[in-house]
Design a protein around this motif. Structure first.
Motif, PDB file in Angstrom:
ATOM      1  N   ASP A   1       0.948  -1.232   0.116  1.00 33.38           N
ATOM      2  CA  ASP A   1      -0.009  -0.187  -0.109  1.00 33.38           C
ATOM      3  C   ASP A   1       0.902   1.348  -0.098  1.00 33.38           C
ATOM      4  O   ASP A   1       0.650   2.143  -0.692  1.00 33.38           O
ATOM      5  N   GLU A   2       1.977   1.391   0.672  1.00 32.74           N
ATOM      6  CA  GLU A   2       2.697   2.488   0.910  1.00 32.74           C
ATOM      7  C   GLU A   2       3.494   2.835  -0.619  1.00 32.74           C
ATOM      8  O   GLU A   2       3.482   3.930  -1.029  1.00 32.74           O
ATOM      9  N   ASP A   3       4.115   1.931  -1.115  1.00 35.14           N
ATOM     10  CA  ASP A   3       4.490   2.065  -2.527  1.00 35.14           C
ATOM     11  C   ASP A   3       3.519   2.528  -3.638  1.00 35.14           C
ATOM     12  O   ASP A   3       3.710   3.139  -4.373  1.00 35.14           O
ATOM     13  N   ILE A   4       2.338   1.996  -3.506  1.00 33.76           N
ATOM     14  CA  ILE A   4       1.470   2.392  -4.562  1.00 33.76           C
ATOM     15  C   ILE A   4       0.948   3.670  -4.285  1.00 33.76           C
ATOM     16  O   ILE A   4       0.661   4.594  -5.173  1.00 33.76           O
ATOM     17  N   THR A   5       0.755   4.062  -3.111  1.00 35.91           N
ATOM     18  CA  THR A   5       0.571   5.429  -2.676  1.00 35.91           C
ATOM     19  C   THR A   5       1.486   6.481  -3.161  1.00 35.91           C
ATOM     20  O   THR A   5       1.205   7.524  -3.730  1.00 35.91           O
ATOM     21  N   ASP A   6       2.730   6.123  -3.013  1.00 34.03           N
ATOM     22  CA  ASP A   6       3.739   7.003  -3.365  1.00 34.03           C
ATOM     23  C   ASP A   6       4.000   7.166  -5.023  1.00 34.03           C
ATOM     24  O   ASP A   6       3.977   8.119  -5.347  1.00 34.03           O
ATOM     25  N   MET A   7       3.776   6.017  -5.853  1.00 33.27           N
ATOM     26  CA  MET A   7       3.778   6.034  -7.177  1.00 33.27           C
ATOM     27  C   MET A   7       2.596   6.974  -7.751  1.00 33.27           C
ATOM     28  O   MET A   7       2.801   7.486  -8.677  1.00 33.27           O
ATOM     29  N   ILE A   8       1.474   6.756  -7.098  1.00 29.51           N
ATOM     30  CA  ILE A   8       0.258   7.471  -7.617  1.00 29.51           C
ATOM     31  C   ILE A   8       0.592   9.004  -7.266  1.00 29.51           C
ATOM     32  O   ILE A   8       0.047   9.841  -8.202  1.00 29.51           O
ATOM     33  N   ALA A   9       1.188   9.282  -5.991  1.00 27.10           N
ATOM     34  CA  ALA A   9       1.583  10.770  -5.903  1.00 27.10           C
ATOM     35  C   ALA A   9       2.540  11.241  -6.779  1.00 27.10           C
ATOM     36  O   ALA A   9       2.334  12.630  -7.399  1.00 27.10           O
ATOM     37  N   GLU A  10       3.303  10.757  -7.463  1.00 27.87           N
ATOM     38  CA  GLU A  10       4.632  10.842  -8.371  1.00 27.87           C
ATOM     39  C   GLU A  10       3.781  11.052  -9.716  1.00 27.87           C
ATOM     40  O   GLU A  10       3.934  11.969 -10.371  1.00 27.87           O
ATOM     41  N   ILE A  11       2.703  10.199 -10.061  1.00 27.71           N
ATOM     42  CA  ILE A  11       2.087  10.258 -11.251  1.00 27.71           C
ATOM     43  C   ILE A  11       1.347  11.574 -11.394  1.00 27.71           C
ATOM     44  O   ILE A  11       1.354  12.150 -12.152  1.00 27.71           O
ATOM     45  N   ARG A  12       0.623  11.955 -10.131  1.00 29.11           N
ATOM     46  CA  ARG A  12      -0.240  13.196 -10.026  1.00 29.11           C
ATOM     47  C   ARG A  12       0.676  14.202 -10.281  1.00 29.11           C
ATOM     48  O   ARG A  12      -0.191  15.467 -10.502  1.00 29.11           O
ATOM     49  N   ALA A  13       1.866  14.356  -9.872  1.00 32.69           N
ATOM     50  CA  ALA A  13       2.780  15.410 -10.127  1.00 32.69           C
ATOM     51  C   ALA A  13       3.118  15.739 -11.497  1.00 32.69           C
ATOM     52  O   ALA A  13       3.731  16.910 -11.621  1.00 32.69           O
ATOM     53  N   LEU A  14       2.877  14.745 -12.370  1.00 36.19           N
ATOM     54  CA  LEU A  14       3.266  15.067 -13.728  1.00 36.19           C
ATOM     55  C   LEU A  14       2.248  15.944 -14.536  1.00 36.19           C
ATOM     56  O   LEU A  14       0.966  16.146 -14.082  1.00 36.19           O
ATOM     57  N   ASN A  15       2.619  16.443 -15.733  1.00 37.54           N
ATOM     58  CA  ASN A  15       1.677  17.071 -16.476  1.00 37.54           C
ATOM     59  C   ASN A  15       1.005  16.274 -17.707  1.00 37.54           C
ATOM     60  O   ASN A  15       1.733  16.054 -18.770  1.00 37.54           O
ATOM     61  N   PRO A  16      -0.163  16.040 -17.471  1.00 36.24           N
ATOM     62  CA  PRO A  16      -0.729  15.270 -18.677  1.00 36.24           C
ATOM     63  C   PRO A  16      -1.094  15.871 -19.907  1.00 36.24           C
ATOM     64  O   PRO A  16      -1.420  15.409 -20.955  1.00 36.24           O
ATOM     65  N   ARG A  17      -1.028  17.508 -19.917  1.00 33.89           N
ATOM     66  CA  ARG A  17      -1.135  18.439 -21.241  1.00 33.89           C
ATOM     67  C   ARG A  17       0.128  19.014 -21.368  1.00 33.89           C
ATOM     68  O   ARG A  17       0.094  20.085 -20.903  1.00 33.89           O
ATOM     69  N   PRO A  18       1.200  18.644 -21.915  1.00 31.44           N
ATOM     70  CA  PRO A  18       2.317  19.463 -21.990  1.00 31.44           C
ATOM     71  C   PRO A  18       2.281  20.881 -22.782  1.00 31.44           C
ATOM     72  O   PRO A  18       2.874  21.783 -22.484  1.00 31.44           O
ATOM     73  N   ALA A  19       1.190  20.689 -23.494  1.00 29.09           N
ATOM     74  CA  ALA A  19       1.163  21.988 -24.269  1.00 29.09           C
ATOM     75  C   ALA A  19       0.223  22.937 -23.701  1.00 29.09           C
ATOM     76  O   ALA A  19      -0.214  23.997 -24.251  1.00 29.09           O
ATOM     77  N   ALA A  20      -0.330  22.962 -22.572  1.00 37.24           N
ATOM     78  CA  ALA A  20      -1.074  23.637 -21.817  1.00 37.24           C
ATOM     79  C   ALA A  20      -0.846  25.031 -21.630  1.00 37.24           C
ATOM     80  O   ALA A  20      -1.228  26.179 -21.903  1.00 37.24           O
ATOM     81  N   SER A  21       0.623  25.252 -21.288  1.00 37.95           N
ATOM     82  CA  SER A  21       1.307  26.698 -21.252  1.00 37.95           C
ATOM     83  C   SER A  21       1.278  27.453 -22.534  1.00 37.95           C
ATOM     84  O   SER A  21       1.595  28.595 -22.333  1.00 37.95           O
ATOM     85  N   PHE A  22       1.235  26.757 -23.701  1.00 40.86           N
ATOM     86  CA  PHE A  22       1.173  27.606 -24.699  1.00 40.86           C
ATOM     87  C   PHE A  22      -0.083  27.592 -25.392  1.00 40.86           C
ATOM     88  O   PHE A  22      -0.287  27.934 -26.528  1.00 40.86           O
ATOM     89  N   ASP A  23      -1.211  27.266 -24.651  1.00 48.13           N
ATOM     90  CA  ASP A  23      -2.484  27.614 -25.066  1.00 48.13           C
ATOM     91  C   ASP A  23      -2.811  29.235 -25.299  1.00 48.13           C
ATOM     92  O   ASP A  23      -3.031  29.979 -24.504  1.00 48.13           O
ATOM     93  N   THR A  24      -2.662  29.437 -26.585  1.00 47.14           N
ATOM     94  CA  THR A  24      -2.766  30.961 -26.962  1.00 47.14           C
ATOM     95  C   THR A  24      -3.755  31.389 -27.656  1.00 47.14           C
ATOM     96  O   THR A  24      -3.934  32.400 -28.477  1.00 47.14           O
ATOM     97  N   GLY A  25      -4.932  30.296 -27.825  1.00 47.44           N
ATOM     98  CA  GLY A  25      -6.025  30.728 -28.692  1.00 47.44           C
ATOM     99  C   GLY A  25      -6.950  31.959 -27.985  1.00 47.44           C
ATOM    100  O   GLY A  25      -6.705  32.298 -26.839  1.00 47.44           O
ATOM    101  N   ASP A  26      -7.262  32.688 -28.842  1.00 49.84           N
ATOM    102  CA  ASP A  26      -8.247  33.763 -28.483  1.00 49.84           C
ATOM    103  C   ASP A  26      -9.513  33.493 -27.833  1.00 49.84           C
ATOM    104  O   ASP A  26     -10.281  32.669 -28.093  1.00 49.84           O
ATOM    105  N   VAL A  27      -9.591  34.236 -26.655  1.00 44.76           N
ATOM    106  CA  VAL A  27     -10.862  33.948 -25.749  1.00 44.76           C
ATOM    107  C   VAL A  27     -11.960  34.867 -26.255  1.00 44.76           C
ATOM    108  O   VAL A  27     -11.887  36.112 -26.522  1.00 44.76           O
ATOM    109  N   GLU A  28     -12.948  34.457 -26.806  1.00 46.05           N
ATOM    110  CA  GLU A  28     -14.239  35.075 -27.347  1.00 46.05           C
ATOM    111  C   GLU A  28     -14.721  36.030 -26.241  1.00 46.05           C
ATOM    112  O   GLU A  28     -15.005  35.487 -24.959  1.00 46.05           O
ATOM    113  N   SER A  29     -14.931  37.287 -26.356  1.00 44.65           N
ATOM    114  CA  SER A  29     -15.375  38.054 -25.428  1.00 44.65           C
ATOM    115  C   SER A  29     -16.846  37.813 -25.501  1.00 44.65           C
ATOM    116  O   SER A  29     -17.464  37.711 -26.482  1.00 44.65           O
TER     117      SER A  29
END
Length: 509
Positions: free
Chosen positions: A269-297
């Motif tokens: 249980d301890e190892d699986i909890t640590d691995m899940i925490a490590e997975i959750r710290a990763l970025n599933p959307r690498p291009a999110a910071s480059f989201d430059t689409g225009d937001v409609e007013s």
């Protein structure tokens, strides 16, 4: 029976959709932003129209009569020999793909790209920043101007591409791969089809893709979520067989099936909890910071506010609506100066078009006000108490009161927003289906949805509400609803099932 020919005269009624009637219907469904763009085009094309801002009349009165002759000549069809986009886009005029082999056309392809960063015939950067043509010694170069530019994901990757790959063939493959990334940074192209299109081996494309996957941001160009997370873990030197087994069974993680994960990963249980925490710290959307689409007013078309008498005041947002008028002074002047038939015809067409536009805008504003006022009257309890008091409403209910067709109401409420003391809502939001009640009263589906969300938000972590329990709770409140409807509303709200919620809350994941 003999067959013969004869002439008959019949009378019948039919609705003829003239171009002006079609445009008037189109104006109804335009948002205020689209309407402003449409009016601006009309102002540019029609010399008899002025924007009603108090500054246009004097300028139009100074117009010389030469403009009239130029406009009449332009309308006489002198450019009839010019090919349109359809003629230019046929198969005979488009180049054959076989004419541009991969190994010979790279220089022209890449050097003409606006995002190229490196000139192979020079020892210096030919541009600085994405898509730029500015040299260091250019007078237009300044740090303030460059900092204001937004770097796109494509430009960021192309800059790394030209620095990491020297082979022209691999570079053009890399450019094609970059062009096939989705908004999250995942590679959605079929490599086999791309290899056939480019005329190269699939192994070469896979090799270039592996190089692209080493670029910044970490996890870019992955083909699925597991590969994206694996790339990030590999860069951290954490991709061991145990955590790879976890990545191969992300479906179990999504279901919060920790017992199944422990079994396939062979950990406690301890190892699986640590691995899940490590997975959750990763970025599933690498291009999110480059989201430059225009937001409609979102600019509201209708403003609703309480009045002193305890009711509601409904008005159009006149600041967001275009206002035009006809310059009669200019019309009188040019109509007297018209000499040829073309000039007289042109003036007649323009004055008719101007009159129609003014009337159409007025009719549109009147129709929007009628619909909005009736919506406010029907949904008064919503404005007073909130979404729980939203009543069922259909287009037919509004159409019958204001004596218009349902299609007209539908067009009026499309892409238009109403600002109220409860927030800004699209006018379509107020139309919801009806759910019966034990007390004989009908309930809005939106109100029932909101009630389901509140019940789940307030549930005890030790007593998770199943769909059957939600049905029981709602029936106690007088809402007669089926279990499958509750499940459908819950899924539409993005809420997981009771089993998954129980695992999440018990394990604090």
């Amino acid at each position: 029976m003999a067959v013969s020919q004869r002439l008959e005269l019949r009378q019948s009624q039919s609705l003829v959709m003239t171009p002006q009637l079609q445009q008037a219907i189109k104006l109804l469904q335009l948002s205020n932003i689209e309407l402003a763009e449409y009016v601006q085009r009309e102002l540019e094309q029609n010399p008899l129209l002025d924007r009603d801002d108090g500054t246009g009349n004097a300028e139009r009165q100074e117009r010389e009569t030469g403009d009239l002759h130029a406009a009449a000549e332009a309308s006489s069809g002198n450019d009839s020999n010019s090919p349109d986009s359809l003629e230019l886009g046929n198969a005979e005029t488009l180049p054959d793909s076989n004419q541009t082999p991969l190994d010979t056309d790279f220089d022209s392809y890449y050097d003409s790209s606006p995002d190229n960063q490196w000139n192979e015939d020079s020892t210096a950067f030919s541009s600085w920043g994405p898509g730029g043509n500015t040299r260091f010694d250019d007078e237009s170069f300044s740090l303030e101007n460059r900092l204001e530019e937004t770097v796109t994901l494509s430009a960021h990757l192309r800059e790394q591409l030209v620095m990491e790959i020297d082979d022209p063939t691999k570079r053009i493959i890399g450019l094609h791969l970059i062009d096939h990334l989705d908004e999250s940074g995942y590679m959605k192209a079929d490599l086999g089809e791309l290899a056939e299109q480019l005329g190269c081996q699939i192994e070469l494309i896979e090799s270039v893709l592996q190089t692209l996957q080493t670029f910044d941001p970490s996890g870019i160009c992955a083909r699925d979520l597991a590969e994206c997370l694996a790339i990030q873990l590999r860069e951290k030197n954490r991709l061991d067989p145990v955590i790879q087994a976890l990545l191969d069974n992300l479906d179990l993680l999504a279901k919060r099936d920790l017992a199944g994960l422990r079994k396939v990963c062979h950990v406690d249980d301890e190892d699986i909890t640590d691995m899940i925490a490590e997975i959750r710290a990763l970025n599933p959307r690498p291009a999110a910071s480059f989201d430059t689409g225009d937001v409609e007013s979102v600019i509201p078309e209708v403003i609703v506010r309480p009045d002193r008498a305890g009711g509601w005041h409904v008005e159009l947002n006149t600041d967001a609506l275009p206002k035009v008028l006809i310059n009669n002074h200019y019309y009188n002047n040019v109509s007297q100066l018209a000499r040829t038939k073309e000039e007289k015809t042109y003036i007649s067409e323009q004055i008719q078009s101007a009159n129609w536009l003014v009337k159409a805008l007025h009719q549109r504003a009147t129709t929007v006000m009628k619909v909005a006022s009736e919506i406010v009257r029907q949904q008064e309890k919503f404005l007073q108490k909130g979404v729980q008091s939203l009543r069922p409403l259909t287009l037919k209910d509004i159409a019958e009161v204001i004596e218009m067709h349902e299609s007209t109401v539908s067009r009026v409420t499309s892409n238009k927003y109403m600002v109220t003391p409860r927030g800004t809502y699209e006018m379509k939001y107020f139309f919801t289906s009806s759910i019966g009640g034990d007390d004989g009263n009908n309930h809005s589906s939106e109100a029932v949805r909101d009630r389901i969300k509140n019940l789940i938000d307030q549930e005890d972590s030790k007593k998770i509400l199943s769909d059957d329990a939600l049905v029981t709770r709602l029936k106690q409140e007088g809402i007669d609803i089926a279990r499958r409807t509750v499940a459908k509303y819950r899924e539409a709200l993005g809420i997981s099932s009771s089993v998954q919620r129980r695992r999440e809350k018990s394990l604090s994941l």
